[in-house]
Design an enzyme around this catalytic site. Sequence first.
Site, PDB file in Angstrom:
ATOM      1  N   GLU A 161      21.525 -23.594 -16.976  1.00 19.73           N
ATOM      2  CA  GLU A 161      20.630 -22.706 -16.215  1.00 19.73           C
ATOM      3  C   GLU A 161      21.409 -21.501 -15.678  1.00 19.73           C
ATOM      4  O   GLU A 161      20.926 -20.373 -15.712  1.00 19.73           O
ATOM      5  CB  GLU A 161      19.978 -23.474 -15.059  1.00 19.73           C
ATOM      6  CG  GLU A 161      18.904 -24.449 -15.512  1.00 19.73           C
ATOM      7  CD  GLU A 161      18.417 -25.373 -14.391  1.00 19.73           C
ATOM      8  OE1 GLU A 161      17.267 -25.822 -14.482  1.00 19.73           O
ATOM      9  OE2 GLU A 161      19.187 -25.639 -13.443  1.00 19.73           O
TER      10      GLU A 161
ATOM     11  N   ASP B 256       0.837  -1.195   0.000  1.00 19.49           N
ATOM     12  CA  ASP B 256       0.000   0.000   0.000  1.00 19.49           C
ATOM     13  C   ASP B 256       0.873   1.247   0.000  1.00 19.49           C
ATOM     14  O   ASP B 256       2.085   1.175   0.236  1.00 19.49           O
ATOM     15  CB  ASP B 256      -0.955  -0.009   1.214  1.00 19.49           C
ATOM     16  CG  ASP B 256      -0.209  -0.155   2.529  1.00 19.49           C
ATOM     17  OD1 ASP B 256       0.631   0.717   2.834  1.00 19.49           O
ATOM     18  OD2 ASP B 256      -0.459  -1.135   3.263  1.00 19.49           O
TER      19      ASP B 256
END
Length: 731
Positions: free
Chosen positions: A614, A534
């Site tokens: 990877e 928020d």
Amino acid sequence: MAILRNDADKTLTLLTKNTMYQMKVDDRGVLEHTYYGKKMEYMDMHYYVECIDGASFSPYPVNDKTDDRYSYNHISQELSTSGVGDFRISAIGLRNTDGSYGCEPRFVSAEIRDGKYSLNGLPAFYGDEAQTLVVTLKDTVYDIYFHLYYGVFEEYDLITRSVVVENKTNASIKLEKALSLTLDMPYGSYDMLYFHGRHTRERILERTRIKHARTTVASVRGASSHMHNPFVVIADKNANEDYGSAWGIALVYSGNFEITAEKNLQEKTRVVAGINTENFNYEVPAGESFTAPEVAMVYSANGFANMSNCFHKAIRNNLCRGKFKNAQRPVLINNWEGTYFDFNADKLVSMAHEAAKMGVELFVMDDGWFGKRDNDRCALGDWTPNEEKLQGTLKSLAERINAEGMKFGIWFEPECISPDSDLYRAHPDYALAMPNRTPQQSRHQYVIDMSRKEVRDNIYNQLAKVLSSANISYVKWDFNRHLTDVYSVELPAEKQGEVYHRYMLGVYELLERILTSFPNVLFESCSGGGGRFDCGMLYYMPQVWTSDNSDAIDRLKIQYGTSFAYPVSTMGAHVSVCPNHQNARITPLKTRGNVAYFGTYGLELDVTKMTDDEKAEIARQIVEFKKHYELIQRGDYYRLISPYPEEESLFCAWEVVKPDGSEALACAVRYESDACTAPEFLKLKGLCENKWYTVNDSKEKYLGSALMNAGIKIPYNFFTYPSTLFHIKEA
Ligand code: DGJ
């Protein structure tokens, strides 16, 4: 001039680049709200809200201007109260010194100030370039004053508002409701877009028509929470990304909140927003004031994308603070999903060693480094490094990580306490608990009573000691349960209705103290993932761990919903392992990277277990992410294809564009599979119609209008969850 005062018309008009907000003192002294929408030449908009015919059981004030068509129940108001004839939703519920509930605010004065007001102890947008309007109202009977604060940010079409209630009587009054905003919308039929969810599924978009029954999003959890976000969009019923009126409303607050909308008897919609009234009851002693949290609003005449971009810029530049608000943030690796509680220093250093080789810049040690914390059943509150597990001091671990060429970061959960902790054994009263009632546990822990200074001091001292003891560059501030048993031993019975809000004020005060003491530390907010995402938290910490769900496909909806209010630079996003720990889904590493690019990009897996291919892919991703860093973090953001099925697309797609349209980066992720797929074209936005562009360094050049109106083909890949990044550059 962002604020116009017209004394002849008795209007006060707030003007931004594209919007206008107007209020007028009517001939009874009531501050009416006349208009909020698209900017126009100045006019007194009172004709639009004048007395409505047809009283419909609406009472009218009796005085020298008595008119049975003038009712508080009809007029559009800047501050709605209850008890004296406005039966619509109220913002202020006030119990006077005599026990009565009535309150009739009347205009006293208005003052225009340069710069943006600030709020004592509460987060708020800031900026010298803004202007402030303070309108003071006073009750007709008692010496109770309401100071309405408006902040006007012209450039971002952002208007903020807060209310300060000042008690100048000689006895205490009680606020039983103290919402920050009353917004009487223009005539029309509106939808509310809101963002609901739960842990690992935050900010899922829903859209509903605002009818004559109240539509509310709220939290009573003591945190803004995963369940509802303190942000809504009120929009024309046919508004979309590029079309129609949209009013974004964001609360700059992290505790209990409510945002309610209702269509009333005149077919007008009223919206109120602020602190949730449930279990709220605040005493304002004689001579003192209460400050309601800030609300920030953006109106857009052309849909959601423009509204979001206004919020993004304002949040980045005028809400986030500190050294890191605009600085390039380090690419981090967090060990949580890689090890959970099962680690020691050697393990962490081996991860840091591998990660450094790929280009990772910051190593974050998550939960489990303190007290006897080898699982989530103990030790919160005992912020003392476990030197057995760390195979030495915290300082020595930080030095080992630094020696790998990496910065070092650490996890805290300062607002909670384990029943099995030395802190709790010494101070059981530090936990929120009601008299004679066993408090609820959640994740085997209690919440600390942050309303008490003594408790905050204890936590501050512990945190400060740790942060000063080693070379720490980053803190993850977590919060993994919600408030129950909300009662503070320091307050008398009649003040217990203040504890939720005092808790939040205490958290803000503690954060301010820590940030001031450690200005070079990057703080990331977290609450079981994105449970406290928020504007309140963003004032203290410029990034938030968006969700504990790190699956790239679930993240499409989570990041999509989050982007309506919050900028990419605030969204913590990590590449994690497959099968994914939250939903077991297997996605290509490239797709995981592409989705995490549109956040802060980091890693959350055990890199020592990755294959060489990877590792090479991660190294490539870090180079690619950093190459586009500025564009991603500060570009204009467009949601191109939503992740919801009504789009009738197999893809979700979005784009960031340089404000001058010279460069863009778009991403399309296929989240559905289909045999014999039809071609899909991605229509870009924000480019210059007559300029020529290359796409991914293509030989072929494309006209901006072709890319925006016809689109670019999304390549077809015969595997699950493929994604494509489109780098568009002016040729
Ligand atoms: C919840 C957070 O969201 C996770 O990332 C992790 O930090 C755990 N808490 C640790 O307990």
